[in-house]
Design an enzyme around this catalytic site. Structure first.
Site, PDB file in Angstrom:
ATOM      1  N   THR A  40      40.759  53.308  36.909  1.00  4.49           N
ATOM      2  CA  THR A  40      41.057  52.137  37.755  1.00  4.49           C
ATOM      3  C   THR A  40      39.769  51.668  38.445  1.00  4.49           C
ATOM      4  O   THR A  40      38.971  52.495  38.896  1.00  4.49           O
ATOM      5  CB  THR A  40      42.110  52.523  38.821  1.00  4.49           C
ATOM      6  OG1 THR A  40      43.233  53.088  38.160  1.00  4.49           O
ATOM      7  CG2 THR A  40      42.545  51.317  39.629  1.00  4.49           C
ATOM      8  N   ALA A  67      35.021  56.587  35.543  1.00  5.25           N
ATOM      9  CA  ALA A  67      34.109  55.684  34.829  1.00  5.25           C
ATOM     10  C   ALA A  67      34.632  54.265  34.965  1.00  5.25           C
ATOM     11  O   ALA A  67      35.836  54.028  34.797  1.00  5.25           O
ATOM     12  CB  ALA A  67      34.006  56.071  33.352  1.00  5.25           C
ATOM     13  N   ASN A 126      33.982  52.143  32.941  1.00  2.60           N
ATOM     14  CA  ASN A 126      34.273  51.743  31.563  1.00  2.60           C
ATOM     15  C   ASN A 126      34.151  52.981  30.670  1.00  2.60           C
ATOM     16  O   ASN A 126      33.098  53.612  30.642  1.00  2.60           O
ATOM     17  CB  ASN A 126      33.296  50.654  31.111  1.00  2.60           C
ATOM     18  CG  ASN A 126      33.810  49.923  29.894  1.00  2.60           C
ATOM     19  OD1 ASN A 126      34.139  50.555  28.907  1.00  2.60           O
ATOM     20  ND2 ASN A 126      33.888  48.612  29.979  1.00  2.60           N
ATOM     21  N   HIS A 181      36.842  38.343  31.935  1.00  3.65           N
ATOM     22  CA  HIS A 181      38.055  39.145  31.723  1.00  3.65           C
ATOM     23  C   HIS A 181      39.286  38.240  31.733  1.00  3.65           C
ATOM     24  O   HIS A 181      39.242  37.107  32.205  1.00  3.65           O
ATOM     25  CB  HIS A 181      38.219  40.213  32.815  1.00  3.65           C
ATOM     26  CG  HIS A 181      37.315  41.403  32.636  1.00  3.65           C
ATOM     27  ND1 HIS A 181      36.023  41.425  33.100  1.00  3.65           N
ATOM     28  CD2 HIS A 181      37.517  42.604  32.033  1.00  3.65           C
ATOM     29  CE1 HIS A 181      35.469  42.597  32.798  1.00  3.65           C
ATOM     30  NE2 HIS A 181      36.346  43.325  32.138  1.00  3.65           N
ATOM     31  N   LYS A 209      43.416  40.201  35.788  1.00  6.40           N
ATOM     32  CA  LYS A 209      42.536  41.167  36.460  1.00  6.40           C
ATOM     33  C   LYS A 209      42.520  40.919  37.971  1.00  6.40           C
ATOM     34  O   LYS A 209      42.334  39.789  38.418  1.00  6.40           O
ATOM     35  CB  LYS A 209      41.119  41.090  35.870  1.00  6.40           C
ATOM     36  CG  LYS A 209      40.199  42.168  36.413  1.00  6.40           C
ATOM     37  CD  LYS A 209      39.026  42.440  35.500  1.00  6.40           C
ATOM     38  CE  LYS A 209      38.107  43.498  36.057  1.00  6.40           C
ATOM     39  NZ  LYS A 209      38.761  44.825  36.246  1.00  6.40           N
ATOM     40  N   GLY A 236      34.364  46.416  37.507  1.00  5.62           N
ATOM     41  CA  GLY A 236      33.698  47.703  37.755  1.00  5.62           C
ATOM     42  C   GLY A 236      32.494  47.886  36.849  1.00  5.62           C
ATOM     43  O   GLY A 236      31.455  48.410  37.274  1.00  5.62           O
ATOM     44  N   THR A 237      32.629  47.454  35.612  1.00  6.00           N
ATOM     45  CA  THR A 237      31.516  47.583  34.662  1.00  6.00           C
ATOM     46  C   THR A 237      30.305  46.767  35.131  1.00  6.00           C
ATOM     47  O   THR A 237      29.163  47.243  35.039  1.00  6.00           O
ATOM     48  CB  THR A 237      31.966  47.094  33.261  1.00  6.00           C
ATOM     49  OG1 THR A 237      33.157  47.798  32.911  1.00  6.00           O
ATOM     50  CG2 THR A 237      30.899  47.301  32.213  1.00  6.00           C
TER      51      THR A 237
HETATM   52  N1  LIG Z   1      37.528  52.207  33.153  1.00  4.80           N
HETATM   53  C1  LIG Z   1      37.893  51.531  32.055  1.00  4.80           C
HETATM   54  O1  LIG Z   1      37.422  51.792  30.921  1.00  4.80           O
HETATM   55  C2  LIG Z   1      38.933  50.461  32.196  1.00  4.80           C
HETATM   56  C3  LIG Z   1      39.466  50.211  33.424  1.00  4.80           C
HETATM   57  N2  LIG Z   1      40.499  49.332  33.565  1.00  4.80           N
HETATM   58  C4  LIG Z   1      41.079  49.258  34.886  1.00  4.80           C
HETATM   59  O2  LIG Z   1      42.309  49.973  34.861  1.00  4.80           O
HETATM   60  C5  LIG Z   1      43.238  49.410  35.785  1.00  4.80           C
HETATM   61  C6  LIG Z   1      44.556  49.113  35.056  1.00  4.80           C
HETATM   62  O3  LIG Z   1      44.339  48.128  34.074  1.00  4.80           O
HETATM   63  P1  LIG Z   1      45.564  47.538  33.211  1.00  4.80           P
HETATM   64  O4  LIG Z   1      46.328  48.626  32.549  1.00  4.80           O
HETATM   65  O5  LIG Z   1      44.978  46.454  32.396  1.00  4.80           O
HETATM   66  O6  LIG Z   1      46.476  46.896  34.374  1.00  4.80           O
HETATM   67  P2  LIG Z   1      48.032  46.626  34.371  1.00  4.80           P
HETATM   68  O7  LIG Z   1      48.303  45.699  35.518  1.00  4.80           O
HETATM   69  O8  LIG Z   1      48.487  46.235  33.014  1.00  4.80           O
HETATM   70  O9  LIG Z   1      48.667  48.065  34.707  1.00  4.80           O
HETATM   71  C7  LIG Z   1      48.579  48.680  35.958  1.00  4.80           C
HETATM   72  C8  LIG Z   1      49.881  49.444  36.193  1.00  4.80           C
HETATM   73  O10 LIG Z   1      49.759  50.221  37.370  1.00  4.80           O
HETATM   74  C9  LIG Z   1      51.024  50.210  38.005  1.00  4.80           C
HETATM   75  N3  LIG Z   1      50.982  50.669  39.369  1.00  4.80           N
HETATM   76  C10 LIG Z   1      50.963  49.966  40.534  1.00  4.80           C
HETATM   77  N4  LIG Z   1      51.001  50.783  41.595  1.00  4.80           N
HETATM   78  C11 LIG Z   1      51.054  52.056  41.095  1.00  4.80           C
HETATM   79  C12 LIG Z   1      51.115  53.335  41.677  1.00  4.80           C
HETATM   80  N5  LIG Z   1      51.154  53.506  43.014  1.00  4.80           N
HETATM   81  N6  LIG Z   1      51.118  54.418  40.862  1.00  4.80           N
HETATM   82  C13 LIG Z   1      51.102  54.279  39.521  1.00  4.80           C
HETATM   83  N7  LIG Z   1      51.071  53.083  38.905  1.00  4.80           N
HETATM   84  C14 LIG Z   1      51.033  51.996  39.682  1.00  4.80           C
HETATM   85  C15 LIG Z   1      51.495  48.764  37.822  1.00  4.80           C
HETATM   86  O11 LIG Z   1      52.906  48.638  38.065  1.00  4.80           O
HETATM   87  C16 LIG Z   1      51.107  48.528  36.371  1.00  4.80           C
HETATM   88  O12 LIG Z   1      52.137  48.911  35.472  1.00  4.80           O
HETATM   89  C17 LIG Z   1      42.525  48.206  36.377  1.00  4.80           C
HETATM   90  O13 LIG Z   1      41.944  48.592  37.617  1.00  4.80           O
HETATM   91  C18 LIG Z   1      41.426  47.879  35.381  1.00  4.80           C
HETATM   92  O14 LIG Z   1      40.317  47.243  35.963  1.00  4.80           O
HETATM   93  C19 LIG Z   1      41.004  48.642  32.510  1.00  4.80           C
HETATM   94  C20 LIG Z   1      40.482  48.817  31.263  1.00  4.80           C
HETATM   95  C21 LIG Z   1      39.393  49.735  30.997  1.00  4.80           C
HETATM   96  O1  LIG Z   2      40.561  45.075  34.033  1.00  7.24           O
HETATM   97  C1  LIG Z   2      40.172  45.251  32.855  1.00  7.24           C
HETATM   98  O2  LIG Z   2      40.807  44.838  31.878  1.00  7.24           O
HETATM   99  C2  LIG Z   2      38.918  45.992  32.646  1.00  7.24           C
HETATM  100  N1  LIG Z   2      38.376  46.580  33.684  1.00  7.24           N
HETATM  101  C3  LIG Z   2      37.217  47.398  33.684  1.00  7.24           C
HETATM  102  C4  LIG Z   2      36.173  46.798  34.611  1.00  7.24           C
HETATM  103  O3  LIG Z   2      36.537  46.324  35.711  1.00  7.24           O
HETATM  104  O4  LIG Z   2      34.988  46.842  34.285  1.00  7.24           O
HETATM  105  C5  LIG Z   2      36.721  47.745  32.313  1.00  7.24           C
HETATM  106  C6  LIG Z   2      36.955  46.716  31.244  1.00  7.24           C
HETATM  107  O5  LIG Z   2      35.959  45.743  31.314  1.00  7.24           O
HETATM  108  C7  LIG Z   2      38.346  46.120  31.292  1.00  7.24           C
END
Ligand SMILES: NC(=O)C1=CN([C@@H]2O[C@H](COP(=O)(O)OP(=O)(O)OC[C@H]3O[C@@H](n4cnc5c(N)ncnc54)[C@H](O)[C@@H]3O)[C@@H](O)[C@H]2O)C=CC1
Ligand SMILES: O=C(O)C1=N[C@H](C(=O)O)C[C@H](O)C1
Length: 233
Positions: free
Chosen positions: A72, A96, A98, A131, A135, A141-142
């Site tokens: 997250t 991470a 990303n 993005h 979002k 974050g990246t």
């Molecule tokens: N580090 C990485 O490689 C990547 C990071 N991300 C990050 O991951 C996060 C999630 O991204 P997505 O799946 O696209 O978002 P999304 O909105 O599709 O899913 C997030 C989920 O978390 C749930 N949620 C809300 N409060 C919660 C709680 N207290 N406990 C558990 N779940 C809860 C929501 O109901 C939703 O189902 C974002 O912060 C995004 O920026 C996304 C892609 C890659």
């Molecule tokens: O929210 C996303 O989708 C993503 N979030 C991460 C970020 O904030 O860098 C990683 C990726 O780019 C997708």
């Protein structure tokens, strides 16, 4: 391996698919409305939830002795507290911004380029991230990790959302329907531009990286990064 997913949205579902293909069991799908969590039946937790939920989820796992993979973004004001708690509880933690292999290679390239450009004052750096429209956080974050990589290896000392000035790295955030994640770092002079760019075509690379990190961390104690997992640099 028994994996608990914290956050069952776009990333949670993609991680479930990749983890299942690699022979792991998804033992819990915890989302905002999950009433009670059974911590007795999990080897590792993977959190891709929301900025205001991540720290509570991570802390809860450390309190129950569960290693955490945290993807997250947008919760980093509490990062140092998470690290302290992890160490206090002798837990295991990887955050991470990303998890994809490609972006982690891109982080190394970015640091190398920043070193080369350090004393070339005719160039100004600028960053752009694009993005999808759901979002919640900006800049990504990246983009923040890329800016930190430049700051560590150059004369820039901070970053700013929007146009940069002097020693500030300007980051432009764009939101366009369905874009998984595109990051560009550009050095611009009066006569030319040098650009490096990473384009994610889908979310599979992020999910595979998170599952690989989960496989790697089980049985370890401490705070690690994807550099440790991927043996980069
Ligand atoms: N580090 C990485 O490689 C990547 C990071 N991300 C990050 O991951 C996060 C999630 O991204 P997505 O799946 O696209 O978002 P999304 O909105 O599709 O899913 C997030 C989920 O978390 C749930 N949620 C809300 N409060 C919660 C709680 N207290 N406990 C558990 N779940 C809860 C929501 O109901 C939703 O189902 C974002 O912060 C995004 O920026 C996304 C892609 C890659
Ligand atoms: O929210 C996303 O989708 C993503 N979030 C991460 C970020 O904030 O860098 C990683 C990726 O780019 C997708």
């Amino acid at each position: 391996m028994r994996i608990a997913l914290f956050g069952y949205g776009k990333m949670g579902k993609m991680i479930e698919k990749i983890a299942s293909e690699r022979g792991h069991d998804i033992v819990a799908r915890i989302d905002v409305d999950t009433p009670k969590i059974d911590f007795s039946n999990m080897d590792v937790a993977i959190d891709f939830s929301m900025p205001d939920a991540a720290f509570a989820n991570i802390s809860n796992c450390f309190e129950h002795g569960i290693p955490v993979i945290s993807g997250t973004t947008g919760w980093l004001k509490d990062f140092d507290k998470a690290v302290t708690l992890c160490r206090e509880k002798e837990g295991a933690f990887i955050y991470a911004s990303n998890f994809s292999l490609g972006v982690n290679i891109f982080f190394e390239l970015n640091a190398y380029l920043a070193k080369m450009m350090k004393n070339l004052d005719q160039y100004d750096v600028a960053m752009e991230e694009i993005h999808h429209t759901q979002k919640l956080d900006a800049p990504s974050g990246t983009a923040i990790t890329l800016a930190e990589g430049i700051i560590k290896n150059s004369n820039y000392d901070t970053w700013k959302l929007g146009q940069g000035d002097g020693k500030e790295i300007g980051i432009t955030s764009k939101r366009i329907e369905s874009v998984p994640g595109t990051h560009t770092v550009a050095y611009n002079s009066a006569v030319d531009s040098i650009e490096i760019k990473h384009t994610a075509h889908n979310r599979q690379g992020f999910a595979l990286g998170a599952v690989t990190a989960a496989e790697w961390i089980v049985g370890k104690k401490g705070v690690f990064t994807m550099k440790d997992v991927l043996n980069l640099g």
